[in-house]
Design a protein around this motif. Structure first.
Motif, PDB file in Angstrom:
ATOM      1  N   ALA A 124       0.741  -1.315  -0.001  1.00  0.00           N
ATOM      2  CA  ALA A 124       0.005   0.117  -0.020  1.00  0.00           C
ATOM      3  C   ALA A 124       0.889   1.252  -0.008  1.00  0.00           C
ATOM      4  CB  ALA A 124      -0.798   0.066   1.301  1.00  0.00           C
ATOM      5  N   VAL A 125       2.048   1.176   0.787  1.00  0.00           N
ATOM      6  CA  VAL A 125       2.875   2.421   0.901  1.00  0.00           C
ATOM      7  C   VAL A 125       3.579   2.861  -0.377  1.00  0.00           C
ATOM      8  CG1 VAL A 125       4.836   3.363   1.992  1.00  0.00           C
ATOM      9  CG2 VAL A 125       2.954   2.170   3.459  1.00  0.00           C
ATOM     10  N   THR A 126       4.082   1.581  -1.087  1.00  0.00           N
ATOM     11  CA  THR A 126       4.963   1.752  -2.360  1.00  0.00           C
ATOM     12  C   THR A 126       4.324   1.937  -3.561  1.00  0.00           C
ATOM     13  OG1 THR A 126       4.914  -0.579  -2.654  1.00  0.00           O
ATOM     14  CG2 THR A 126       6.869   0.256  -1.060  1.00  0.00           C
ATOM     15  N   TYR A 127       3.002   1.374  -3.699  1.00  0.00           N
ATOM     16  CA  TYR A 127       2.173   1.330  -4.898  1.00  0.00           C
ATOM     17  C   TYR A 127       2.813   1.324  -6.037  1.00  0.00           C
ATOM     18  CZ  TYR A 127      -2.380   2.151  -6.666  1.00  0.00           C
ATOM     19  OH  TYR A 127      -3.776   1.818  -7.178  1.00  0.00           O
ATOM     20  N   GLU A 128       3.841   0.120  -6.059  1.00  0.00           N
ATOM     21  CA  GLU A 128       4.601  -0.016  -7.189  1.00  0.00           C
ATOM     22  C   GLU A 128       4.535  -1.453  -7.664  1.00  0.00           C
ATOM     23  OE1 GLU A 128       8.032  -0.965  -9.661  1.00  0.00           O
ATOM     24  OE2 GLU A 128       7.881  -1.695  -7.665  1.00  0.00           O
ATOM     25  N   LEU A 129       4.471  -1.796  -8.884  1.00  0.00           N
ATOM     26  CA  LEU A 129       3.991  -2.988  -9.582  1.00  0.00           C
ATOM     27  C   LEU A 129       5.094  -4.004  -9.267  1.00  0.00           C
ATOM     28  CD1 LEU A 129       1.937  -4.483 -11.272  1.00  0.00           C
ATOM     29  CD2 LEU A 129       3.349  -3.881 -13.417  1.00  0.00           C
ATOM     30  N   THR A 130       6.328  -3.761  -9.293  1.00  0.00           N
ATOM     31  CA  THR A 130       7.353  -4.930  -9.225  1.00  0.00           C
ATOM     32  C   THR A 130       7.221  -5.096  -7.764  1.00  0.00           C
ATOM     33  OG1 THR A 130       8.785  -3.802 -10.715  1.00  0.00           O
ATOM     34  CG2 THR A 130       9.925  -5.256  -9.254  1.00  0.00           C
ATOM     35  N   TRP A 131       7.330  -4.357  -6.890  1.00  0.00           N
ATOM     36  CA  TRP A 131       7.308  -4.780  -5.356  1.00  0.00           C
ATOM     37  C   TRP A 131       5.930  -5.504  -4.926  1.00  0.00           C
ATOM     38  CZ3 TRP A 131       9.982  -6.042  -1.499  1.00  0.00           C
ATOM     39  CH2 TRP A 131       9.420  -6.297  -0.358  1.00  0.00           C
ATOM     40  N   LEU A 132       4.859  -5.193  -5.837  1.00  0.00           N
ATOM     41  CA  LEU A 132       3.837  -6.013  -5.627  1.00  0.00           C
ATOM     42  C   LEU A 132       3.967  -7.293  -5.969  1.00  0.00           C
ATOM     43  CD1 LEU A 132       0.541  -6.416  -5.532  1.00  0.00           C
ATOM     44  CD2 LEU A 132       0.475  -5.764  -7.892  1.00  0.00           C
ATOM     45  N   TYR A 133       4.641  -7.919  -7.079  1.00  0.00           N
ATOM     46  CA  TYR A 133       4.673  -9.239  -7.307  1.00  0.00           C
ATOM     47  C   TYR A 133       5.662  -9.488  -6.312  1.00  0.00           C
ATOM     48  CZ  TYR A 133       3.176  -8.113 -11.955  1.00  0.00           C
ATOM     49  OH  TYR A 133       2.380  -7.785 -13.204  1.00  0.00           O
ATOM     50  N   VAL A 134       6.859  -9.301  -5.827  1.00  0.00           N
ATOM     51  CA  VAL A 134       7.698  -9.431  -4.725  1.00  0.00           C
ATOM     52  C   VAL A 134       7.064  -9.640  -3.473  1.00  0.00           C
ATOM     53  CG1 VAL A 134       9.839  -9.119  -3.618  1.00  0.00           C
ATOM     54  CG2 VAL A 134       9.898  -8.600  -5.537  1.00  0.00           C
ATOM     55  N   ALA A 135       6.389  -9.078  -3.035  1.00  0.00           N
ATOM     56  CA  ALA A 135       5.400  -9.042  -1.657  1.00  0.00           C
ATOM     57  C   ALA A 135       4.661 -10.122  -1.892  1.00  0.00           C
ATOM     58  CB  ALA A 135       4.828  -7.581  -1.295  1.00  0.00           C
ATOM     59  N   GLN A 136       3.853 -10.094  -3.055  1.00  0.00           N
ATOM     60  CA  GLN A 136       2.884 -11.348  -3.040  1.00  0.00           C
ATOM     61  C   GLN A 136       3.488 -12.730  -2.987  1.00  0.00           C
ATOM     62  OE1 GLN A 136      -1.224 -11.558  -4.336  1.00  0.00           O
ATOM     63  NE2 GLN A 136      -0.399 -10.345  -2.396  1.00  0.00           N
ATOM     64  N   PHE A 137       4.688 -12.867  -3.824  1.00  0.00           N
ATOM     65  CA  PHE A 137       5.424 -13.957  -3.513  1.00  0.00           C
ATOM     66  C   PHE A 137       5.949 -14.449  -2.073  1.00  0.00           C
ATOM     67  CE2 PHE A 137       9.314 -16.602  -3.301  1.00  0.00           C
ATOM     68  CZ  PHE A 137       9.181 -17.486  -4.418  1.00  0.00           C
ATOM     69  N   LEU A 138       6.262 -13.523  -1.476  1.00  0.00           N
ATOM     70  CA  LEU A 138       6.724 -13.704  -0.041  1.00  0.00           C
ATOM     71  C   LEU A 138       5.351 -13.940   0.856  1.00  0.00           C
ATOM     72  CD1 LEU A 138       9.299 -10.804   0.348  1.00  0.00           C
ATOM     73  CD2 LEU A 138       9.707 -13.172  -0.095  1.00  0.00           C
ATOM     74  N   VAL A 139       4.397 -13.236   0.646  1.00  0.00           N
ATOM     75  CA  VAL A 139       3.182 -13.599   1.505  1.00  0.00           C
ATOM     76  C   VAL A 139       2.777 -15.103   1.229  1.00  0.00           C
ATOM     77  CG1 VAL A 139       0.633 -13.252   1.611  1.00  0.00           C
ATOM     78  CG2 VAL A 139       2.406 -11.266   1.587  1.00  0.00           C
ATOM     79  N   GLU A 140       2.752 -15.647   0.131  1.00  0.00           N
ATOM     80  CA  GLU A 140       2.303 -16.851  -0.154  1.00  0.00           C
ATOM     81  C   GLU A 140       3.404 -17.838   0.481  1.00  0.00           C
ATOM     82  OE1 GLU A 140      -0.692 -18.018  -1.514  1.00  0.00           O
ATOM     83  OE2 GLU A 140      -1.331 -15.784  -1.452  1.00  0.00           O
ATOM     84  N   ALA A 141       4.682 -17.547   0.172  1.00  0.00           N
ATOM     85  CA  ALA A 141       5.792 -18.209   0.988  1.00  0.00           C
ATOM     86  C   ALA A 141       5.346 -18.343   2.591  1.00  0.00           C
ATOM     87  CB  ALA A 141       7.104 -17.841   0.721  1.00  0.00           C
ATOM     88  N   VAL A 142       5.229 -17.337   2.922  1.00  0.00           N
ATOM     89  CA  VAL A 142       4.809 -17.589   4.513  1.00  0.00           C
ATOM     90  C   VAL A 142       3.598 -18.494   4.860  1.00  0.00           C
ATOM     91  CG1 VAL A 142       4.161 -16.167   6.592  1.00  0.00           C
ATOM     92  CG2 VAL A 142       5.828 -15.104   5.121  1.00  0.00           C
ATOM     93  N   GLY A 143       2.719 -18.131   3.898  1.00  0.00           N
ATOM     94  CA  GLY A 143       1.473 -19.142   3.963  1.00  0.00           C
ATOM     95  C   GLY A 143       1.650 -20.388   3.869  1.00  0.00           C
ATOM     96  N   LEU A 144       2.629 -20.849   3.194  1.00  0.00           N
ATOM     97  CA  LEU A 144       3.025 -22.309   3.396  1.00  0.00           C
ATOM     98  C   LEU A 144       3.258 -22.902   4.716  1.00  0.00           C
ATOM     99  CD1 LEU A 144       5.442 -22.685   0.217  1.00  0.00           C
ATOM    100  CD2 LEU A 144       3.068 -23.183   0.386  1.00  0.00           C
ATOM    101  N   PHE A 145       3.860 -22.176   5.641  1.00  0.00           N
ATOM    102  CA  PHE A 145       3.840 -22.437   7.009  1.00  0.00           C
ATOM    103  C   PHE A 145       2.659 -22.233   7.973  1.00  0.00           C
ATOM    104  CE2 PHE A 145       7.968 -21.632   4.936  1.00  0.00           C
ATOM    105  CZ  PHE A 145       8.964 -22.530   5.683  1.00  0.00           C
ATOM    106  N   THR A 146       2.056 -21.055   7.659  1.00  0.00           N
ATOM    107  CA  THR A 146       0.893 -20.774   8.311  1.00  0.00           C
ATOM    108  C   THR A 146      -0.330 -21.492   8.207  1.00  0.00           C
ATOM    109  OG1 THR A 146       0.343 -18.852   7.098  1.00  0.00           O
ATOM    110  CG2 THR A 146       1.807 -18.218   8.865  1.00  0.00           C
ATOM    111  N   ASN A 147      -0.402 -21.815   6.928  1.00  0.00           N
ATOM    112  CA  ASN A 147      -1.770 -22.238   6.743  1.00  0.00           C
ATOM    113  C   ASN A 147      -1.878 -23.729   7.047  1.00  0.00           C
ATOM    114  OD1 ASN A 147      -2.733 -20.316   5.073  1.00  0.00           O
ATOM    115  ND2 ASN A 147      -1.965 -20.804   3.207  1.00  0.00           N
ATOM    116  N   PRO A 148      -0.813 -24.615   7.042  1.00  0.00           N
ATOM    117  CA  PRO A 148      -0.959 -25.960   7.756  1.00  0.00           C
ATOM    118  C   PRO A 148      -1.086 -25.838   9.318  1.00  0.00           C
ATOM    119  CG  PRO A 148       0.736 -25.820   6.160  1.00  0.00           C
ATOM    120  CD  PRO A 148       0.395 -24.489   6.127  1.00  0.00           C
ATOM    121  N   ALA A 149      -0.302 -24.815   9.891  1.00  0.00           N
ATOM    122  CA  ALA A 149      -0.739 -24.531  11.348  1.00  0.00           C
ATOM    123  C   ALA A 149      -1.908 -24.237  11.699  1.00  0.00           C
ATOM    124  CB  ALA A 149       0.424 -23.455  11.760  1.00  0.00           C
ATOM    125  N   LYS A 150      -2.692 -23.479  10.819  1.00  0.00           N
ATOM    126  CA  LYS A 150      -4.084 -22.981  11.343  1.00  0.00           C
ATOM    127  C   LYS A 150      -4.934 -23.975  10.983  1.00  0.00           C
ATOM    128  CE  LYS A 150      -3.511 -18.496   9.247  1.00  0.00           C
ATOM    129  NZ  LYS A 150      -4.057 -17.316   8.244  1.00  0.00           N
TER     130      LYS A 150
END
Length: 724
Positions: A124-150
């Protein structure tokens, strides 16, 4: 933990009414009494709302940042958002699977949710396309750990006998948040447009607000788990081999399906249905742009597709209950394809929205029915990995369809087709939907040939005939209370002995009173009908014809069928329904199928008319399960074809394996009066008992994570094969 769970919020089961009578247990209220369940359920609801808002916001952000580029570039930008959500599962799945079970699930969720919060705020702060892709990748990577735990946390806090209901609650929270998120994003987009300065950046405000809300939802989840950590076990639940990545599941699933034509057809049908829905969602951003409906219009189309999907998943097992589920499954895929074809040429936003709803609705119907049918066909030892493969495949196909749609729309471009003086404009998004519709129709045709036996296929005109006849579109169903099991077969003595043993098993499983009854019934009317239709055997050598009335005139086939329906109506009204409403188990030998087989197939009457007459007579009561004891005909009406009767019973069972199980009569030992019920039938009964009488007897409730469809199909996952 178990003791605390049982006493935290009041009595765990039902209670008693003011007059001291037993009050039926309400599984949902029993769950709500558990404090940690209430907290996590609220967190799931808020998180789901945030997740859908985040998906809307990130795809809208990609389109908004490339709005000055070509349609192909905009499509590629939107596709990139979806692909970056899929990529971590393919690349990091093995690593996450190896580590997830070794970590404290509470710490994993808290840390992972806080990381996701920070990443979405950074978008939301950067509002830039490249970082959008990078951040989405990192969010889903984190989700690989949190979703099974949930998922493990959800299983650990819910009593095992309540898990099926808990999964339904979770499923409703996830998909029920879609229309709310769509409405919120539409209101945000409309408000930002009203207060904007007209410089083309009006959508940015709505996108940023949605991203901030999504980030906040991760914070709510983290705080909930942090403050509830003492009520949640920290040791991971044992899993078979841990979490495996999508790629390994696909390889294993393909090897299994290679030699299973029927399963392969079901799988292709399910994937085709979700591919159609995903294609609609993926191209919706560009499609709505061609209709000049803006970001608000996109959120509306997005919302109605998933709303239709959720409604279809809920209504699928109930809609047209008299039509074989296999036929409903294949027709629903075809109807989704037709809706896509219609949507591809529409230029009106309201009509396009209605068509998008139909796509989601029919895709949801086919998904839940296909998923259930797979549950009845897979052996117990393979069921877990097959369902994991199907769910993972659905996720991959859904995301790929969403990702490919925008790029394909950009490549296809806009074309004008002249039909005389009429000019038909086909846009890139419209052509993409056209391609999706054709694919869905081809999948429907393939699935129909593979899944539905030729002799039991329900044609479109048959469905229209049912609707025109004011049939059982929503009225015909099981009672919803108690448990109604019917034993059918051509050998009356064998079916009655089997029913007696079935009743014994049900008493052990449910701990409830079991009412054993039969047709013709033991009511006064039933005894009269029995005397007319089944008179005492004639003397040896007698040439007396079949049933006759008081004057000695033969009773015709039509009259016999109506007499049976009249007895059935009285039997249901005075014996079966009162027992079911008292939450008892009813085991009945011979029901509607007997009339269809003997009077319909055996004597050449219209089986569909017999069926509808019986539905009208019984106010649409269908059994929860029908056991067909397959054996030769021992007694039949005069002139009836015994082979046609036997084929009719098997045909009814083959067309609806979700409601029938076939028991070969030659495998039943006629010398014994007990032990006739096979393990396959016992598993089906245990599933039904667990659903209708939670915690009763030895039946265990279904276990497993709250995966899509788990609540609605938990019973299917534990059921046996359709032939015992």
């Amino acid at each position: 933990m178990t003791e605390e769970r049982a006493t935290a919020g009041g009595p765990p089961a039902g209670g008693r009414t003011a007059d001291g009578a037993a009050r039926p247990d309400n599984a949902f209220l029993a769950l709500v009494r558990i404090p940690v369940f209430r907290r996590l359920w609220a967190a799931i609801t808020v998180s789901s709302l945030g997740d859908w808002l985040g998906l809307l916001a990130t795809t809208a952000m990609a389109q908004q940042l490339t709005r000055d580029e070509s349609l192909a570039v905009q499509g590629a930008a939107i596709s990139g958002v979806i692909l970056t959500r899929l990529l971590p599962d393919l690349l990091l799945g093995p690593l996450a699977g190896a580590l997830a079970d070794k970590l404290d699930r509470r710490t994993t969720v808290v840390v992972g949710e806080l990381l996701a919060l920070a990443l979405y705020l950074s978008i939301a702060v950067t509002y830039e396309l490249t970082w959008l892709y990078v951040a989405q990748f990192l969010v889903e990577a984190v989700g690989l750990f949190t979703n099974p735990a949930k998922q493990a946390m959800w299983v650990s806090i819910v009593p095992r006998e309540r898990l099926a209901v808990a999964n339904q609650v979770s499923l409703f929270s996830v998909y029920g948040a879609v229309p709310v998120a769509a409405l919120v994003f539409a209101l945000l987009s409309t408000a930002s447009r009203l207060v904007g300065e007209g410089d083309g950046n009006e959508a940015q405000t709505a996108i940023v607000v949605a991203l901030v809300f999504n980030a906040g939802s991760f914070g709510v989840s983290a705080v909930t788990v942090l403050f509830s950590r003492r009520l949640i076990p920290g040791t991971p639940v044992d899993r078979d081999g841990g979490q495996r990545n999508v790629f390994s599941l696909v390889v294993e699933g393909v090897s299994f399906l290679r030699g299973q034509p029927f399963m392969r057809a079901l799988y292709v049908g399910v994937i085709g249905a979700f591919g159609a829905g995903g294609l609609t969602v993926g191209v919706a951003q560009l499609y709505v742009a061609t209709l000049r409906a803006g970001a608000a219009g996109y959120s509306v189309v997005f919302g109605v597709v998933f709303t239709g999907l959720a409604i279809g998943m809920l209504a699928g097992p109930r809609i047209l209950p008299t039509v074989p589920r296999r036929s409903v499954f294949t027709h629903a895929i075809g109807l989704a394809g037709i809706a896509l074809l219609v949507m591809s040429v529409l230029r009106d936003f309201v009509l396009a929205t209605a068509a998008a709803f139909c796509v989601g609705l029919f895709a949801g119907v086919s998904w839940i029915i296909g998923y259930t049918l797979i549950g009845y066909e897979v052996e117990d030892r393979l069921r877990g990995r097959v369902f994991a493969f199907v769910i993972s495949s659905v996720r991959v196909v859904l995301l790929l369809a969403v990702a490919v749609g925008p790029g394909l729309a950009g490549l296809l471009g806009t074309h004008d087709v002249r039909l005389g003086d009429l000019v038909l404009t086909l846009t890139g998004p419209g052509l993409t939907l056209l391609v999706g519709g054709v694919i869905a129709l081809l999948v429907s045709a393939y699935a129909t040939r593979q899944v539905v036996p030729a002799r039991s296929r329900t044609r479109v005109r048959d469905v229209l005939k049912l609707l025109w006849g004011r049939s059982d579109l929503f009225s015909a169903a099981s009672s919803g209370v108690g448990l109604f099991v019917v034993v059918e077969g051509a050998d009356r003595e064998l079916t009655q002995r089997y029913a007696a043993d079935l009743a014994r098993v049900l008493r052990e499983e449910s701990g409830r009173p079991v009412e054993v009854t039969s047709e013709p019934s033991d009511t006064q009317l039933g005894r009269q009908v029995r005397g007319l239709l089944f008179p005492s055997p004639p003397d040896p050598g007698s040439t007396r014809p079949g049933p006759v009335d008081d004057s000695g005139s033969p009773i015709g086939a039509h009259t016999a069928a109506l007499l049976a329906a009249a007895d059935r109506a009285q039997h249901v009204a005075t014996v079966i329904r009162p027992a079911l409403e008292d939450r008892r188990v009813v085991v009945n030998t011979h029901y509607v199928d007997t009339s269809i087989a003997f009077h319909g197939a055996g004597q050449g009457l219209d089986g569909d008319r017999i069926f509808r007459t019986s539905l009208w007579a019984t106010r649409g009561l269908l059994p929860d399960l029908t056991v067909v004891v397959d054996s030769p005909v021992t007694a039949a009406p005069s002139g009836a074809d015994p082979e046609a009767v036997r084929r009719a019973f098997l045909g009814l069972a083959e067309a609806a394996p979700d409601r029938y199980v076939v028991v070969p009569g030659e495998l039943l030992d006629p010398a014994t009066g007990g032990g006739l019920v096979s393990p396959v039938v016992r598993r089906r009964l245990a599933t039904l008992v667990a659903t209708r009488y939670p915690g009763a007897g030895s039946a265990e409730a279904p276990a497993g994570p709250a995966t899509p469809g788990a609540g609605s199909t938990a019973a299917a996952e534990r059921a046996g094969r359709s032939v015992g």
